[in-house]
Design an enzyme around this catalytic site. Structure first.
Site, PDB file in Angstrom:
ATOM      1  N   GLY A  91      -6.756   0.724   1.265  1.00 21.22           N
ATOM      2  CA  GLY A  91      -7.296   1.270   2.503  1.00 21.22           C
ATOM      3  C   GLY A  91      -8.288   2.378   2.265  1.00 21.22           C
ATOM      4  O   GLY A  91      -9.343   2.452   2.913  1.00 21.22           O
ATOM      5  N   GLY A  99      -6.237  -3.477  -3.454  1.00 21.76           N
ATOM      6  CA  GLY A  99      -5.621  -4.603  -2.752  1.00 21.76           C
ATOM      7  C   GLY A  99      -5.355  -5.825  -3.613  1.00 21.76           C
ATOM      8  O   GLY A  99      -5.105  -5.731  -4.814  1.00 21.76           O
ATOM      9  N   LYS A 143      -9.517 -11.122   7.523  1.00 22.46           N
ATOM     10  CA  LYS A 143     -10.149 -10.825   8.808  1.00 22.46           C
ATOM     11  C   LYS A 143     -11.475 -10.090   8.704  1.00 22.46           C
ATOM     12  O   LYS A 143     -11.616  -9.144   7.932  1.00 22.46           O
ATOM     13  CB  LYS A 143      -9.184  -9.985   9.661  1.00 22.46           C
ATOM     14  CG  LYS A 143      -7.890 -10.709  10.010  1.00 22.46           C
ATOM     15  CD  LYS A 143      -6.985  -9.811  10.841  1.00 22.46           C
ATOM     16  CE  LYS A 143      -5.693 -10.523  11.230  1.00 22.46           C
ATOM     17  NZ  LYS A 143      -4.808  -9.662  12.048  1.00 22.46           N
ATOM     18  N   ARG A 183       1.385   2.299 -10.909  1.00 24.47           N
ATOM     19  CA  ARG A 183       1.002   3.552 -10.259  1.00 24.47           C
ATOM     20  C   ARG A 183       1.627   4.764 -10.951  1.00 24.47           C
ATOM     21  O   ARG A 183       1.040   5.846 -10.951  1.00 24.47           O
ATOM     22  CB  ARG A 183       1.382   3.520  -8.785  1.00 24.47           C
ATOM     23  CG  ARG A 183       0.494   2.597  -7.958  1.00 24.47           C
ATOM     24  CD  ARG A 183       0.815   2.632  -6.489  1.00 24.47           C
ATOM     25  NE  ARG A 183      -0.148   1.850  -5.728  1.00 24.47           N
ATOM     26  CZ  ARG A 183      -0.106   1.662  -4.422  1.00 24.47           C
ATOM     27  NH1 ARG A 183       0.884   2.203  -3.725  1.00 24.47           N
ATOM     28  NH2 ARG A 183      -1.014   0.952  -3.807  1.00 24.47           N
TER      29      ARG A 183
END
Length: 404
Positions: free
Chosen positions: A379, A356, A202, A35
């Site tokens: 996100g 992710g 999920k 990053r």
């Protein structure tokens, strides 16, 4: 279209730059500096064009005074200096006389970084809740604002929306600009056939993105722990596999909606099963319609990898988000590796990883240069692919009129 850093005349200006330096640090040592490196193009451009750069970022969540020691950005400033090949002055404050004096003493082409913006959360979550006074104060420290932190663009914080709403000249950095360009193409104007591959644990995490993709994609391939909720919705026994009981009806609705829209929804046909959730346990491959009550599916099987490879043939746009199995366990990482390799082999296709674990897998496997774009914000990319507007991007001035 939003303004980019190239639309600003930065020479001699104090430019506030929101970067994403939320990097892993263990015992004071940065264990992954990707990053930091990702911010270099924007920072270098500003410095080379005579800007006085004030960089800032969050680092983790700061809940107690004790967090200050482990969540300081001091080691990040040292690493940034090494990567830039230029001195980075670090100010261990988020406001006050010391910070203001350091900024006033900056020369053109120099850079400083101030302390973790989340330190402001110790007093009423002023950063995370976009305290108006904090955003106004930070904005007063510079002449212009550049957002190059895509990882927080889906949140309205003082360090992005707060500053932008109090600054006349705002723009996206190169990193965020690239995110918006590639993810925007996948959302708004994809080349076809358009294939989406979704994994992760999920269904509840992906409902909005699946809903949006049904209106956009030609095919949706489902893997990861979430596949078992879909398999259960089709009446199959999933044993002890991860299952969201309260989302079975949602999965049924998604299956029906995809069929009605003519979108091909592809589910796994085999899975790697074990009796225990650990790497050093016996495992075997089973058909998804042959699971015993004590079986736990932990990855997609070889036949599913082959099925997904076939479904990817001829694709012109591919978006991948989420691992196909328990990627952190080597015995259950083959599905994720197989899908990553299959996408990497595609020719003449726009291939995007939505951040992710799937992004980590591609980088770890050495395939990062085989993808058109790997998102830096899990996100944020999920929300963008799900059709949501991102506050940190929306707050930036438009190219056409220079307005908010």
């Amino acid at each position: 279209m939003k303004r980019t850093v190239k639309d600003l005349n930065v020479n001699g200006k104090k430019v506030l730059v929101r970067v994403d330096f939320n990097v892993p640090i263990k015992n004071g040592v940065i264990t992954d500096d990707n990053r930091i490196k990702a911010a270099v193009p924007t920072l270098s451009y500003l410095l080379e064009n005579g800007a006085k750069v004030i960089a800032f970022s969050h680092l983790g969540k700061v809940k107690t005074e004790e967090d200050r020691a482990s969540k300081t950005l001091a080691p990040v400033a040292v690493r940034l200096s090494e990567v830039l090949g230029k001195e980075v002055k670090f100010v261990p404050e988020t406001r006050g006389v010391e910070l203001e004096k350091a900024i006033s003493e900056l020369n053109d082409g120099e850079i400083l970084m101030f302390e973790n913006t989340r330190f402001e959360d110790l007093d009423g979550k002023k950063e995370s809740k976009n305290d108006p006074e904090l955003g106004k104060y930070w904005a007063s420290l510079g002449d212009m604002y550049v957002n190059d932190a895509f990882g927080t663009a889906h949140r309205a914080h003082a360090s992005n929306v707060g500053i932008a709403s109090n600054t006349k000249d705002t723009a996206l950095g190169f990193l965020v600009g690239k995110e918006v360009e590639f993810l925007g193409k996948a959302v708004n104007n994809p080349e076809r056939p358009y294939v989406a591959i979704l994994g992760g644990a999920k269904v509840s995490d992906k409902i909005e993105i699946i809903d949006n993709l049904i209106a956009k994609a030609d095919k949706i391939l489902i893997g990861g722990g979430m596949m078992f909720t879909f398999l259960k919705a089709k009446g199959l026994n999933v044993g002890k596999s991860l299952l969201e009981e309260d989302k079975i009806e949602v999965a049924k609705e998604i299956i029906e909606k995809a069929a009605a829209k003519g979108v091909k929804l592809v589910l796994p046909i085999d899975t790697i099963t074990a009796k225990e959730f650990k790497n050093d346990t016996a495992f075997e491959t089973k058909s998804v319609d042959g699971l015993a009550d004590d079986d736990m599916g932990l990855d997609i099987g070889a036949k599913t990898i082959e099925l997904f490879e076939n479904e990817l043939e001829g694709a012109k746009t591919v978006v991948w988000n989420g691992p196909m199995g328990v990627f952190e366990m080597s015995n259950f990482a083959k599905g994720t590796i197989g899908v990553c390799e299959a996408i990497a082999k595609l020719e003449n296709a726009i291939t995007v990883i939505g951040g992710g674990d799937s992004a980590a897998a591609a980088i770890q496997l050495g395939y990062s240069d085989k993808f058109s774009h790997i998102s830096t914000g899990g996100g944020a990319s999920l929300e963008y692919l799900g059709g949501k507007k991102l506050p940190g991007v929306e707050a930036i001035s438009n190219k056409s009129c220079g307005c908010k």
